[in-house]
Write an enzyme that holds these catalytic residues in place. Structure first.
Site, PDB file in Angstrom:
ATOM      1  N   GLU A  74       0.815  -1.208   0.000  1.00 39.26           N
ATOM      2  CA  GLU A  74       0.000   0.000   0.000  1.00 39.26           C
ATOM      3  C   GLU A  74       0.860   1.274   0.000  1.00 39.26           C
ATOM      4  OE1 GLU A  74      -3.598  -0.125   0.646  1.00 39.26           O
ATOM      5  OE2 GLU A  74      -3.601   2.027   0.192  1.00 39.26           O
ATOM      6  N   ASP A  75       1.892   1.306   0.818  1.00 43.98           N
ATOM      7  CA  ASP A  75       2.586   2.570   1.093  1.00 43.98           C
ATOM      8  C   ASP A  75       3.994   2.704   0.521  1.00 43.98           C
ATOM      9  OD1 ASP A  75       0.366   3.312   2.517  1.00 43.98           O
ATOM     10  OD2 ASP A  75       1.181   2.723   4.456  1.00 43.98           O
TER      11      ASP A  75
END
Ligand code: MN
Length: 479
Positions: A74-75
């Site tokens: 996700e990041d």
């Protein structure tokens, strides 16, 4: 929290996996470099805490690795393929699964909400470990909720109470469940939380010595009876649990399990002997006895509960179980499988389906509702709300957990579709009752069937409360 602390814990229960977990940490740390939490701490603190919570549950290697890596897809620039290459397909699938349960700091849009929750619910069926990671993620986020805006705090707290607390209960992770409850209450009703907390702390302090004395007396007596290896712990009910009892109109002094002693012994037979010892020393109040060893809860919780008049006539609950049962109660589902090897996922799936009514019902509901909003509301209604316990007899008596508001029809189908399809009525506590009778706690029920019955009438569809009964009625009527 430090990586050393995590590795130490891993070394306690799974020493051969220390290296791979260190490798996952180094990888995540490098990827998250330069990112920070709202608290100002380096981001890696969060996955590290999540992994630690998982290790406290004695989660398997793949789950702990995935906990460390749960935010990298996700990041950061890492991909699922990167993770598969470095840590194997299982870890990659877990991280991917967690990533797909879209971020829960959600918009105010109802629909998106339902979609997120829907994903969480379906995720339970995919691989229960994804949800366990999500639970650990939520627990750490709730622990650090003070850095969010008051609006977000309330929103997260409410969602935690509605979705994550029941999940924690159903997988039997009691420690996580009670901590999540308390954290939710702290943000939803801060004043009440503080009030109860102060009272609770005071009671704890005032009773500590007496409870310890009780503990010593019991332990000595157990030795006399040849039970040498026992462990007794003192515990106070969690704040949310007290809040609920007060809300039901109880006074603090009436809460029978406000203070408890937990006795752990080696063998099942020791449990019953220990019970004898406790009752010999302290007078029990008779309507508070529960034997969850002979009848475990649907989440596999096993223990004997009794409430006695302790020192000064004070009510003290005593819980008695084996060390093994206690492990299940503390760690939940994760203790059931030797899941370090490849086939974990399928083994778990099969095991869950055969042993957990919750899991079966969940699979049923998911199969029936494609609309997220309906799925979520049905799961909340059917699985995350209150239950009643009835005693079903057909020669033997079995305790069955049913959704509150369930009818005889629901019970009949729950037992078997054949019984549902030939149902004509029931005897409830010895008296005749029609098929639309609403089940009450502790009812003794015998079902009356007739081979020549016309089968389920179509209006039963409106009467039945559970998805399973409705499905079977529709099937019978060819719909
Ligand atoms: Mn996270």
């Amino acid at each position: 929290m430090t990586i050393e602390k995590l590795l130490e814990l891993i070394n306690d229960y799974n020493p051969e996996e220390v290296d791979i977990i260190k490798k996952a940490y180094d990888y995540a740390e490098r990827l998250h470099t330069g990112q920070f939490r709202q608290s100002g701490e380096p981001y890696i603190i969060h996955p590290l805490n999540v992994a630690y919570i998982l290790a406290e549950l004695h989660a398997d290697r793949d789950t702990v690795c995935a906990g460390l890596l749960h935010d990298v897809i996700e990041d950061t620039e890492a991909t699922k393929e990167d993770i598969a290459e470095l840590f194997g397909k299982n870890v990659a699938n877990l991280v991917d699964g967690v990533t797909k349960l879209a971020k829960m700091n959600f918009s105010s849009k109802e629909e998106e909400n339902a979609a997120n929750t829907g994903k969480i619910i379906t995720g339970i069926i995919e691989d229960i470990r994804i949800i366990i990671i999500k639970l650990a993620d939520r627990l750490h986020n709730m622990r650090t909720l003070e850095y969010k805006s008051p609006f977000k705090q309330k929103e997260n707290a409410l969602e935690t109470l509605e979705i994550f607390v029941p999940i924690a209960y159903y997988i039997g992770a009691y420690r996580i469940k009670s901590e999540l409850e308390d954290l939710s209450l702290r943000y939803l009703k801060p004043e009440i939380y503080q009030q109860i907390k102060e009272k609770r702390d005071k009671i704890e302090k005032n009773n500590k010595d007496s409870l310890n004395e009780m503990k010593n007396i019991i332990q000595a007596k157990l030795k006399e009876y040849g039970i040498d290896h026992s462990e007794i712990k003192v515990r106070t009910k969690n704040i949310y649990g007290i809040y609920k009892k007060l809300n039901e109109g109880n006074r603090l002094s009436d809460i029978h399990d406000l203070l408890s002693l937990k006795i752990c012994v080696e063998k099942r037979s020791d449990c019953y002997q220990a019970l004898g010892v406790v009752h010999e020393l302290y007078k029990p109040i008779n309507n508070r006895f529960k034997d969850y060893i002979s009848e475990p809860k649907t989440n596999k919780y096993s223990s004997i509960h009794t409430t006695v008049f302790g020192y000064d006539g004070r009510l003290v609950q005593v819980q008695i179980r084996t060390f093994e049962m206690d492990k299940v109660a503390s760690f939940g589902l994760t203790t059931h499988w030797d899941i370090n090897k490849g086939e974990a996922r399928n083994t778990m799936k099969q095991d869950l389906k055969s042993k957990y009514q919750f899991y079966r019902s969940l699979a049923e509901i998911i199969a029936m509702y494609s609309d997220n909003g309906k799925l979520v509301s049905q799961v909340k209604k059917e699985l995350f709300s209150d239950n009643v316990y009835i005693n079903y007899s057909n020669g033997d008596t079995t305790q069955i957990q049913m959704l509150k508001g369930s009818k005889i029809i629901d019970l009949a189908y729950q037992i078997s579709p054949d019984i549902g399809n030939t149902l004509v009525g029931a005897y409830v506590n010895g008296e005749y009752a029609p098929v639309d009778y609403t089940l009450q706690n502790k009812d003794r029920i015998k079902i009356i069937t007739d081979e020549l019955s016309y089968g389920p009438r179509e209006d039963w569809l409106d009467i039945a409360k559970t998805s399973y009964a409705k499905k079977k009625i529709r099937e019978f009527n060819g719909k």
